[in-house]
Design a protein around this motif. Structure first.
Motif, PDB file in Angstrom:
ATOM      1  N   GLU A 188       0.854  -1.185   0.000  1.00  0.00           N
ATOM      2  CA  GLU A 188       0.000   0.000   0.000  1.00  0.00           C
ATOM      3  C   GLU A 188       0.887   1.231   0.000  1.00  0.00           C
ATOM      4  OE1 GLU A 188      -2.814  -0.110   3.212  1.00  0.00           O
ATOM      5  OE2 GLU A 188      -3.040  -2.283   3.065  1.00  0.00           O
ATOM      6  N   THR A 189       0.346   2.330  -0.455  1.00  0.00           N
ATOM      7  CA  THR A 189       1.117   3.575  -0.463  1.00  0.00           C
ATOM      8  C   THR A 189       0.299   4.716   0.129  1.00  0.00           C
ATOM      9  OG1 THR A 189       0.348   4.302  -2.643  1.00  0.00           O
ATOM     10  CG2 THR A 189       2.287   2.860  -2.599  1.00  0.00           C
ATOM     11  N   VAL A 190       0.994   5.749   0.549  1.00  0.00           N
ATOM     12  CA  VAL A 190       0.384   7.040   0.858  1.00  0.00           C
ATOM     13  C   VAL A 190       0.834   7.995  -0.242  1.00  0.00           C
ATOM     14  CG1 VAL A 190       0.105   6.752   3.337  1.00  0.00           C
ATOM     15  CG2 VAL A 190       2.301   7.498   2.440  1.00  0.00           C
ATOM     16  N   SER A 191      -0.062   8.900  -0.643  1.00  0.00           N
ATOM     17  CA  SER A 191       0.164   9.626  -1.892  1.00  0.00           C
ATOM     18  C   SER A 191      -0.147  11.109  -1.765  1.00  0.00           C
ATOM     19  CB  SER A 191      -0.718   9.040  -3.009  1.00  0.00           C
ATOM     20  OG  SER A 191      -0.697   7.634  -2.999  1.00  0.00           O
ATOM     21  N   THR A 192       0.551  11.879  -2.597  1.00  0.00           N
ATOM     22  CA  THR A 192       0.293  13.307  -2.741  1.00  0.00           C
ATOM     23  C   THR A 192       0.293  13.641  -4.224  1.00  0.00           C
ATOM     24  OG1 THR A 192       1.344  13.839  -0.629  1.00  0.00           O
ATOM     25  CG2 THR A 192       1.094  15.630  -2.197  1.00  0.00           C
ATOM     26  N   PHE A 193      -0.666  14.456  -4.621  1.00  0.00           N
ATOM     27  CA  PHE A 193      -0.770  14.870  -6.018  1.00  0.00           C
ATOM     28  C   PHE A 193      -0.361  16.331  -6.134  1.00  0.00           C
ATOM     29  CE2 PHE A 193      -3.240  16.715  -9.546  1.00  0.00           C
ATOM     30  CZ  PHE A 193      -2.813  15.902 -10.585  1.00  0.00           C
ATOM     31  N   ILE A 194       0.563  16.603  -7.042  1.00  0.00           N
ATOM     32  CA  ILE A 194       1.039  17.966  -7.282  1.00  0.00           C
ATOM     33  C   ILE A 194       0.535  18.394  -8.653  1.00  0.00           C
ATOM     34  CG2 ILE A 194       3.061  19.461  -7.490  1.00  0.00           C
ATOM     35  CD1 ILE A 194       4.598  17.374  -5.812  1.00  0.00           C
ATOM     36  N   GLY A 195      -0.429  19.307  -8.665  1.00  0.00           N
ATOM     37  CA  GLY A 195      -1.013  19.785  -9.912  1.00  0.00           C
ATOM     38  C   GLY A 195      -0.605  21.214 -10.192  1.00  0.00           C
ATOM     39  N   PRO A 196      -1.082  21.777 -11.299  1.00  0.00           N
ATOM     40  CA  PRO A 196      -0.714  23.147 -11.652  1.00  0.00           C
ATOM     41  C   PRO A 196      -1.186  24.183 -10.638  1.00  0.00           C
ATOM     42  CG  PRO A 196      -1.706  22.006 -13.529  1.00  0.00           C
ATOM     43  CD  PRO A 196      -1.928  21.138 -12.320  1.00  0.00           C
ATOM     44  N   GLU A 197      -2.266  23.874  -9.934  1.00  0.00           N
ATOM     45  CA  GLU A 197      -2.856  24.881  -9.052  1.00  0.00           C
ATOM     46  C   GLU A 197      -2.897  24.485  -7.586  1.00  0.00           C
ATOM     47  OE1 GLU A 197      -6.701  25.537 -10.658  1.00  0.00           O
ATOM     48  OE2 GLU A 197      -5.981  26.494 -12.501  1.00  0.00           O
ATOM     49  N   ALA A 198      -2.607  23.232  -7.265  1.00  0.00           N
ATOM     50  CA  ALA A 198      -2.757  22.800  -5.866  1.00  0.00           C
ATOM     51  C   ALA A 198      -1.925  21.564  -5.586  1.00  0.00           C
ATOM     52  CB  ALA A 198      -4.226  22.515  -5.554  1.00  0.00           C
ATOM     53  N   VAL A 199      -1.606  21.393  -4.302  1.00  0.00           N
ATOM     54  CA  VAL A 199      -0.985  20.166  -3.799  1.00  0.00           C
ATOM     55  C   VAL A 199      -2.038  19.477  -2.935  1.00  0.00           C
ATOM     56  CG1 VAL A 199       0.825  19.195  -2.353  1.00  0.00           C
ATOM     57  CG2 VAL A 199       1.331  21.131  -3.847  1.00  0.00           C
ATOM     58  N   ILE A 200      -2.326  18.206  -3.230  1.00  0.00           N
ATOM     59  CA  ILE A 200      -3.440  17.519  -2.575  1.00  0.00           C
ATOM     60  C   ILE A 200      -2.957  16.212  -1.982  1.00  0.00           C
ATOM     61  CG2 ILE A 200      -5.746  16.537  -2.901  1.00  0.00           C
ATOM     62  CD1 ILE A 200      -5.904  18.312  -5.474  1.00  0.00           C
ATOM     63  N   HIS A 201      -3.156  16.031  -0.685  1.00  0.00           N
ATOM     64  CA  HIS A 201      -2.846  14.768  -0.021  1.00  0.00           C
ATOM     65  C   HIS A 201      -4.012  13.816  -0.265  1.00  0.00           C
ATOM     66  CE1 HIS A 201       0.615  16.592   1.894  1.00  0.00           C
ATOM     67  NE2 HIS A 201      -0.157  17.610   2.237  1.00  0.00           N
ATOM     68  N   LEU A 202      -3.738  12.720  -0.949  1.00  0.00           N
ATOM     69  CA  LEU A 202      -4.795  11.830  -1.397  1.00  0.00           C
ATOM     70  C   LEU A 202      -5.229  10.866  -0.305  1.00  0.00           C
ATOM     71  CD1 LEU A 202      -3.366  11.037  -4.955  1.00  0.00           C
ATOM     72  CD2 LEU A 202      -4.962  12.851  -4.294  1.00  0.00           C
ATOM     73  N   LEU A 203      -6.441  10.334  -0.463  1.00  0.00           N
ATOM     74  CA  LEU A 203      -6.985   9.392   0.506  1.00  0.00           C
ATOM     75  C   LEU A 203      -6.237   8.063   0.426  1.00  0.00           C
ATOM     76  CD1 LEU A 203     -10.763  10.159  -0.047  1.00  0.00           C
ATOM     77  CD2 LEU A 203      -9.436  10.711   2.000  1.00  0.00           C
ATOM     78  N   HIS A 204      -6.261   7.346   1.531  1.00  0.00           N
ATOM     79  CA  HIS A 204      -5.495   6.106   1.642  1.00  0.00           C
ATOM     80  C   HIS A 204      -6.407   4.972   2.070  1.00  0.00           C
ATOM     81  CE1 HIS A 204      -2.510   3.182   2.818  1.00  0.00           C
ATOM     82  NE2 HIS A 204      -2.886   3.239   4.077  1.00  0.00           N
ATOM     83  N   GLY A 205      -6.357   3.854   1.320  1.00  0.00           N
ATOM     84  CA  GLY A 205      -7.138   2.672   1.698  1.00  0.00           C
ATOM     85  C   GLY A 205      -8.577   2.759   1.238  1.00  0.00           C
ATOM     86  N   SER A 206      -9.263   1.645   1.315  1.00  0.00           N
ATOM     87  CA  SER A 206     -10.680   1.502   0.987  1.00  0.00           C
ATOM     88  C   SER A 206     -10.946   1.841  -0.475  1.00  0.00           C
ATOM     89  CB  SER A 206     -11.566   2.361   1.910  1.00  0.00           C
ATOM     90  OG  SER A 206     -11.493   3.725   1.564  1.00  0.00           O
ATOM     91  N   SER A 207     -12.220   2.018  -0.794  1.00  0.00           N
ATOM     92  CA  SER A 207     -12.614   2.246  -2.184  1.00  0.00           C
ATOM     93  C   SER A 207     -12.208   3.622  -2.690  1.00  0.00           C
ATOM     94  CB  SER A 207     -14.122   2.072  -2.318  1.00  0.00           C
ATOM     95  OG  SER A 207     -14.797   2.987  -1.470  1.00  0.00           O
ATOM     96  N   LYS A 208     -11.851   4.542  -1.806  1.00  0.00           N
ATOM     97  CA  LYS A 208     -11.440   5.891  -2.215  1.00  0.00           C
ATOM     98  C   LYS A 208      -9.931   6.031  -2.299  1.00  0.00           C
ATOM     99  CE  LYS A 208     -15.492   8.290  -0.333  1.00  0.00           C
ATOM    100  NZ  LYS A 208     -16.044   7.326   0.598  1.00  0.00           N
ATOM    101  N   ASN A 209      -9.237   4.925  -2.265  1.00  0.00           N
ATOM    102  CA  ASN A 209      -7.778   4.981  -2.295  1.00  0.00           C
ATOM    103  C   ASN A 209      -7.282   5.738  -3.529  1.00  0.00           C
ATOM    104  OD1 ASN A 209      -5.124   4.094  -1.289  1.00  0.00           O
ATOM    105  ND2 ASN A 209      -5.027   2.947  -3.196  1.00  0.00           N
ATOM    106  N   GLY A 210      -6.408   6.709  -3.279  1.00  0.00           N
ATOM    107  CA  GLY A 210      -5.761   7.403  -4.383  1.00  0.00           C
ATOM    108  C   GLY A 210      -6.523   8.551  -4.993  1.00  0.00           C
TER     109      GLY A 210
END
Length: 567
Positions: A188-210
């Motif tokens: 399993e991983t913990v994730s962060t998304f870096i986009g043009p306008e925002a940095v977003i810490h993504l959900l971890h585990g379950s059906s909303k993973n990532g």
């Protein structure tokens, strides 16, 4: 949209941001990583552009700073090589590792739903041959055997992907036989998304993973409706036919076409357009696209006799489609309600009369295209008659709708709740508040409420049914029928509605999911069906737009209209 061009200053800014996010993830790493792998710290970076599938790179080391430095070096190298600044970067840190036998892995994937395997897999302790969950699903490594129904790894799919890899490409092809007696590693991983306008810490585990968390769903729904409505609107081609759909994982177009779904898509365009007007957002293109789509649909109508027309499904065998005819009448009613254009009203009347030629004395409808039509088609036909009744108030439409309701109440085999019946009941009770109509709806929903709340897959039609039920309960109170609700758990219904509305987001192509598809720019901002190759078809968009518009109309405004498409 084109990525920014590579410059030393821009890449330095991006790498500094990535380094900050990597350090923020460090404390989430479990001791299981150190216990079961060669490296204590295992990091991935997915580098995404709008027009091509993400490139995934990896770094691992005993020392965290060394692993970070190596990953950043590789990001910089890839960016310089492409001469761009990647607009999307997803950072993953392996947070938990579980060693299992290869056979156990095979057993686990054999029974899981297609594209619902929610773990990364490494075939060695060094993570030299390792794939994120999103890589596995986005490249359909796991496919269903058509005869047995069981899932298995597909060597060809894995090897095709490995050939595209820009880093750590194996010298030899991937062969399942090499691992049959081996230990593999789920992670399993913990994730962060870096986009043009925002940095977003993504959900971890379950059906909303990532996917991204949402603090206020009510504020976010406007974005979901707007993106999906625009996506569906832009699928209307010059001749009025929709660009029907695509399997996002492979970017393969869907070549079949269904006129029922075409008509229903116009219904959802009208809903999205209405919601935009509620928010005072002008969209001058939308009426043109709805009209073009409606004109295309009506080219399939034929005269059954001088007074009646129907949508024809098969001109060779002269077969008519009850579902497509009902969809056309609904589309006309929606279009007229939103634009005031009455030019199609005569056509709607003739098609309504055509549907009535299919109605039996019992009130049920015969679908000439099949001996046994889907249970929702008769309800859809009634909803169409009731929408038309709201436009011209012809008593025949109401009379025949009442006859159909008698059939709904008296039929021996009760079908599972469907959204068209929910729409029809809501419309009918606004005209005739017969307690039997209310009771019929309550009985059908009470038996299935627990199953709906427990469903972890997105199901927009369930949300439509739940929202129609919620509005129906308000109407019961206003009609002095509140006593029928004794024993009904209103709070449980409310909790289920909000739970389903949030769960539905897992079928939305956020950039952090779309970046793993073959052509992200063709699907980002749309809704998909995960189990069917991340399919984006016009009905996948339609159902989600309709469900969220109902949610928004009920919970985000004070307006309580009599129709589900208020005029």
């Amino acid at each position: 949209m084109q990525p920014e061009l590579y410059t030393a200053n821009k890449i330095r800014t991006q790498l500094d941001l990535a380094e900050q996010q990597l350090h923020a993830l460090k404390d989430t790493i479990s001791p299981s990583v150190r216990n079961h792998t060669t490296n204590t710290y295992i990091l991935f970076a997915s580098l995404g552009t709008f027009d091509s599938q993400a490139e995934v790179i990896y770094s691992g080391h005993h020392h965290f700073n060394t692993a970070v430095s190596e990953l950043l070096r590789r990001i910089e190298m890839h960016s310089r090589k492409r001469s761009i600044i990647f607009p999307w970067i997803k950072i993953d840190a392996v947070s938990h590792v579980k060693p299992i036998s290869f056979q156990s892995l095979q057993d686990a994937i054999a029974s899981c739903k297609t594209n619902y395997f929610r773990y990364g897999v490494s075939f060695d302790k060094e993570f030299n041959l390792a794939f994120l969950e999103q890589e596995i699903n986005g490249n359909t490594f796991i496919q269903e055997n058509s005869s047995s129904g069981l899932k298995n790894w597909i060597e060809k799919a894995v090897n095709n992907y490995l050939l595209k890899r820009a880093w750590n490409r194996p010298l030899n092809p991937f062969l399942l036989s090499q691992y049959r007696d081996s230990t593999v590693f789920l992670f399993e991983t913990v994730s962060t998304f870096i986009g043009p306008e925002a940095v977003i810490h993504l959900l971890h585990g379950s059906s909303k993973n990532g996917i991204r968390p949402i603090r206020h769903l009510d504020r976010h729904i406007d974005t979901l409706i707007k993106c999906a409505t625009n996506h569906l609107r832009d699928r209307v081609q010059q001749d009025g036919k929709f660009d029907y759909g695509i399997y996002a994982a492979s970017s393969k177009s869907i070549t079949s076409y269904n006129l029922i779904k075409h008509g229903d898509a116009i219904h959802s365009l009208a809903e999205g357009y209405h919601w935009k007007k509620t928010l005072q957002q002008d969209d001058p293109i939308m009426p043109q696209r709805m009209k073009a789509a409606l004109d295309y649909l009506l080219t399939f109508r034929v005269e059954k006799d001088r007074e009646t027309t129907l949508i024809e499904k098969d001109s060779t065998n002269q077969l008519y489609s009850l579902g497509a005819t009902a969809a056309a009448v609904i589309a006309i009613a929606d279009y007229q309600s939103q634009t005031g254009d009455e030019q199609y009203l005569e056509a709607a009347v003739k098609m309504a009369k055509g549907m009535l030629t299919m109605q039996n004395r019992s009130g049920s409808f015969l679908n000439i295209t099949a001996k046994q039509h889907q249970a929702g088609y008769d309800a859809k036909a009634v909803y169409a008659l009731l929408r038309l009744y709201q436009l011209d108030h012809h008593p025949l439409w109401l009379e025949r709708s009442k006859l159909a309701f008698e059939h709904f109440i008296n039929r021996r085999v009760k079908p599972a709740p469907n959204h068209w019946l929910s729409y029809a009941v809501y419309e009918m009770t606004g005209i005739i508040p017969d307690r039997r109509y209310f009771a019929m709806k309550l009985q059908s929903i009470q038996k299935r409420l627990v199953a709906m709340k427990g469903n972890t897959s997105p199901s927009p039609t369930q949300l439509q049914i739940l929202l129609c039920t919620r509005r129906l309960l308000d109407r019961m109170y206003h009609a002095q029928l509140g006593h029928l609700l004794r024993g009904f758990d209103m709070k449980y219904l409310e909790d289920t509605i909000h739970s389903r509305a949030d769960q539905q987001r897992t079928g939305f192509f956020y950039p952090e999911i779309a970046m793993y598809m073959e052509k992200p720019d063709s699907v980002v901002g749309s809704f998909f069906n995960r189990q069917n190759g991340f399919r984006v078809r016009i009905d996948d968009l339609q159902h989600n737009i309709s469900a969220y518009c109902l949610y928004a109309q009920y919970y985000l405004t004070d307006h309580q209209g009599q129709s589900l498409i208020p005029s």
